[in-house]
Motif scaffolding. Structure first.
Motif, PDB file in Angstrom:
ATOM      1  N   ARG A   1      42.552  29.776 112.261  1.00  0.00           N
ATOM      2  CA  ARG A   1      42.058  29.188 112.803  1.00  0.00           C
ATOM      3  C   ARG A   1      40.820  27.896 112.244  1.00  0.00           C
ATOM      4  O   ARG A   1      40.972  27.014 111.823  1.00  0.00           O
TER       5      ARG A   1
ATOM      6  N   ILE B   1      41.746  26.820 108.498  1.00  0.00           N
ATOM      7  CA  ILE B   1      42.839  25.235 109.010  1.00  0.00           C
ATOM      8  C   ILE B   1      41.561  24.254 108.976  1.00  0.00           C
ATOM      9  O   ILE B   1      41.679  23.306 107.832  1.00  0.00           O
TER      10      ILE B   1
ATOM     11  N   ARG C   1      54.475  31.726 119.734  1.00  0.00           N
ATOM     12  CA  ARG C   1      52.927  31.397 120.403  1.00  0.00           C
ATOM     13  C   ARG C   1      53.265  30.006 121.403  1.00  0.00           C
ATOM     14  O   ARG C   1      52.894  30.771 122.416  1.00  0.00           O
TER      15      ARG C   1
ATOM     16  N   ASN D   1      51.735  32.184 126.238  1.00  0.00           N
ATOM     17  CA  ASN D   1      51.617  31.649 126.900  1.00  0.00           C
ATOM     18  C   ASN D   1      51.855  31.481 128.313  1.00  0.00           C
ATOM     19  O   ASN D   1      51.806  30.570 129.154  1.00  0.00           O
TER      20      ASN D   1
ATOM     21  N   GLY E   1      52.473  23.846 119.294  1.00  0.00           N
ATOM     22  CA  GLY E   1      52.189  25.554 119.098  1.00  0.00           C
ATOM     23  C   GLY E   1      51.430  25.582 117.605  1.00  0.00           C
ATOM     24  O   GLY E   1      51.323  26.879 117.483  1.00  0.00           O
ATOM     25  N   CYS E   2      51.961  24.099 116.592  1.00  0.00           N
ATOM     26  CA  CYS E   2      50.939  24.096 115.862  1.00  0.00           C
ATOM     27  C   CYS E   2      49.668  24.753 115.201  1.00  0.00           C
ATOM     28  O   CYS E   2      49.251  24.385 114.439  1.00  0.00           O
ATOM     29  N   GLY E   3      49.026  24.550 116.413  1.00  0.00           N
ATOM     30  CA  GLY E   3      47.544  23.942 116.538  1.00  0.00           C
ATOM     31  C   GLY E   3      47.221  22.720 116.292  1.00  0.00           C
ATOM     32  O   GLY E   3      45.709  22.917 116.449  1.00  0.00           O
ATOM     33  N   LYS E   4      48.167  21.913 117.222  1.00  0.00           N
ATOM     34  CA  LYS E   4      46.810  20.227 117.314  1.00  0.00           C
ATOM     35  C   LYS E   4      45.792  20.484 117.893  1.00  0.00           C
ATOM     36  O   LYS E   4      44.698  19.917 117.753  1.00  0.00           O
ATOM     37  N   THR E   5      45.465  21.242 119.225  1.00  0.00           N
ATOM     38  CA  THR E   5      44.937  20.713 120.277  1.00  0.00           C
ATOM     39  C   THR E   5      43.446  21.570 119.578  1.00  0.00           C
ATOM     40  O   THR E   5      42.271  21.112 119.805  1.00  0.00           O
ATOM     41  N   THR E   6      43.584  22.541 119.397  1.00  0.00           N
ATOM     42  CA  THR E   6      42.850  23.828 118.499  1.00  0.00           C
ATOM     43  C   THR E   6      42.109  22.993 117.567  1.00  0.00           C
ATOM     44  O   THR E   6      40.628  23.442 117.803  1.00  0.00           O
TER      45      THR E   6
ATOM     46  N   LYS F   1      47.350  29.957 108.651  1.00  0.00           N
ATOM     47  CA  LYS F   1      46.595  30.350 108.272  1.00  0.00           C
ATOM     48  C   LYS F   1      45.283  30.532 109.601  1.00  0.00           C
ATOM     49  O   LYS F   1      45.763  29.981 110.383  1.00  0.00           O
TER      50      LYS F   1
HETATM   51  N1  ADP Z   1      46.153  28.981 113.703  1.00  0.00           N
HETATM   52  C1  ADP Z   1      45.908  29.858 114.027  1.00  0.00           C
HETATM   53  N2  ADP Z   1      46.462  31.129 114.462  1.00  0.00           N
HETATM   54  C2  ADP Z   1      47.324  31.102 114.805  1.00  0.00           C
HETATM   55  N3  ADP Z   1      46.739  31.150 116.666  1.00  0.00           N
HETATM   56  C3  ADP Z   1      46.708  29.604 117.096  1.00  0.00           C
HETATM   57  C4  ADP Z   1      46.232  29.230 115.902  1.00  0.00           C
HETATM   58  N4  ADP Z   1      46.074  28.267 116.324  1.00  0.00           N
HETATM   59  C5  ADP Z   1      45.988  27.906 117.763  1.00  0.00           C
HETATM   60  N5  ADP Z   1      46.564  29.060 118.000  1.00  0.00           N
HETATM   61  C6  ADP Z   1      46.625  29.114 119.210  1.00  0.00           C
HETATM   62  O1  ADP Z   1      48.892  29.001 119.141  1.00  0.00           O
HETATM   63  C7  ADP Z   1      48.597  28.141 120.340  1.00  0.00           C
HETATM   64  C8  ADP Z   1      49.278  26.860 119.932  1.00  0.00           C
HETATM   65  O2  ADP Z   1      48.385  26.536 119.890  1.00  0.00           O
HETATM   66  P1  ADP Z   1      47.358  24.493 120.557  1.00  0.00           P
HETATM   67  O3  ADP Z   1      46.043  24.563 119.834  1.00  0.00           O
HETATM   68  O4  ADP Z   1      47.397  24.521 122.296  1.00  0.00           O
HETATM   69  O5  ADP Z   1      48.697  23.888 119.188  1.00  0.00           O
HETATM   70  P2  ADP Z   1      49.673  22.652 119.855  1.00  0.00           P
HETATM   71  O6  ADP Z   1      47.681  21.948 120.692  1.00  0.00           O
HETATM   72  O7  ADP Z   1      49.687  22.453 118.751  1.00  0.00           O
HETATM   73  O8  ADP Z   1      50.484  23.106 121.070  1.00  0.00           O
HETATM   74  C9  ADP Z   1      47.669  28.981 120.997  1.00  0.00           C
HETATM   75  O9  ADP Z   1      47.518  30.221 121.991  1.00  0.00           O
HETATM   76  C10 ADP Z   1      46.423  28.564 119.964  1.00  0.00           C
HETATM   77  O10 ADP Z   1      45.066  29.251 120.866  1.00  0.00           O
END
Ligand code: ADP
Ligand code: MG
Length: 200
Positions: free
Chosen positions: A186, A189, A142, A146, A10-15, A184
């Protein structure tokens, strides 16, 4: 160039990886991206052993060696050939995940884990590692948004150890590992990542 993304779920890696892929597509930069374990037929078979719920008797040593084996196969079949073709390789988790989860999280000997993994990866180390730091509370928030709330009540302590492990890893590898505040936006970052990669 090998780039890895690390951090708890949930830290945002995939994003961030998706944003980077879009940027590379736009700039016609050649890349491949990988998710572990898996990505090759043999690694997928190893993944099945690792994830099969019936394999409850799996020992921590077995688990660590299987993760390293899956990674060794990806290195040989995918990463080294791609690097030889001058492609950028993006990894969604890499060696630091093992050290953070199995080492700091599960309490296995970190030096041994490092040695096993350095053998597995033939010393192919990322040039850039982005560790996106968020608290365990934020991670749980987070994930539950989902509909993926699979954190057990005992999970908190474990993930907190993993997070602290990542911070330790970042401290002792401060040239390679860039700690980014995952709270922070998206966009913020992503622009930090681009400036570190000197792509902005
Ligand atoms: N900077 C951010 N601030 C708030 N929410 C975020 C941010 N980056 C990603 N998210 C949300 O957090 C959730 C997990 O992101 P994701 O990219 O799937 O994380 P990971 O791949 O590290 O598990 C998703 O719902 C995404 O939309
Ligand atoms: Mg992800």
């Amino acid at each position: 160039m090998l780039i890895s993304f690390e951090g708890i779920d949930g830290c945002g890696k995939t994003t961030q990886i998706n944003l980077l892929k879009e940027k590379f597509d736009f700039q016609e930069i050649k890349y491949i991206s990988i998710r572990e374990p898996g990505s090759t037929p043999i690694s997928e078979q190893i993944r099945d052993i690792l994830l099969n719920p019936r394999n409850t008797e799996i020992a921590s040593e077995t688990e660590s060696l299987l993760f390293a084996s899956a990674r060794a196969q990806i290195i040989n079949e995918i990463i080294i050939p791609a690097l030889n073709e001058d492609k950028i390789v993006i990894c969604d988790r890499f060696i630091d995940s093992t050290i953070a989860y199995q080492g700091y999280g599960r309490g296995m000997d970190i030096k041994k884990l490092e040695n096993i993994n350095l053998f597995a990866i033939q010393k192919v180390i990322p040039q850039f590692t982005f560790y996106l730091d968020i608290s365990v509370e934020e991670s749980q928030l987070r994930l539950s948004q989902n509909g993926l709330d699979r954190m057990e009540s005992s999970g908190y302590k474990f993930f907190n150890k993993v997070r602290n492990g990542y911070l330790q890893i970042a401290k002792s590898n401060n040239k390679r590992v860039h700690v980014i505040n995952g709270l922070k936006s998206r966009e913020d970052i992503f622009s930090s990542i681009l400036s570190i990669l000197e792509l902005d």
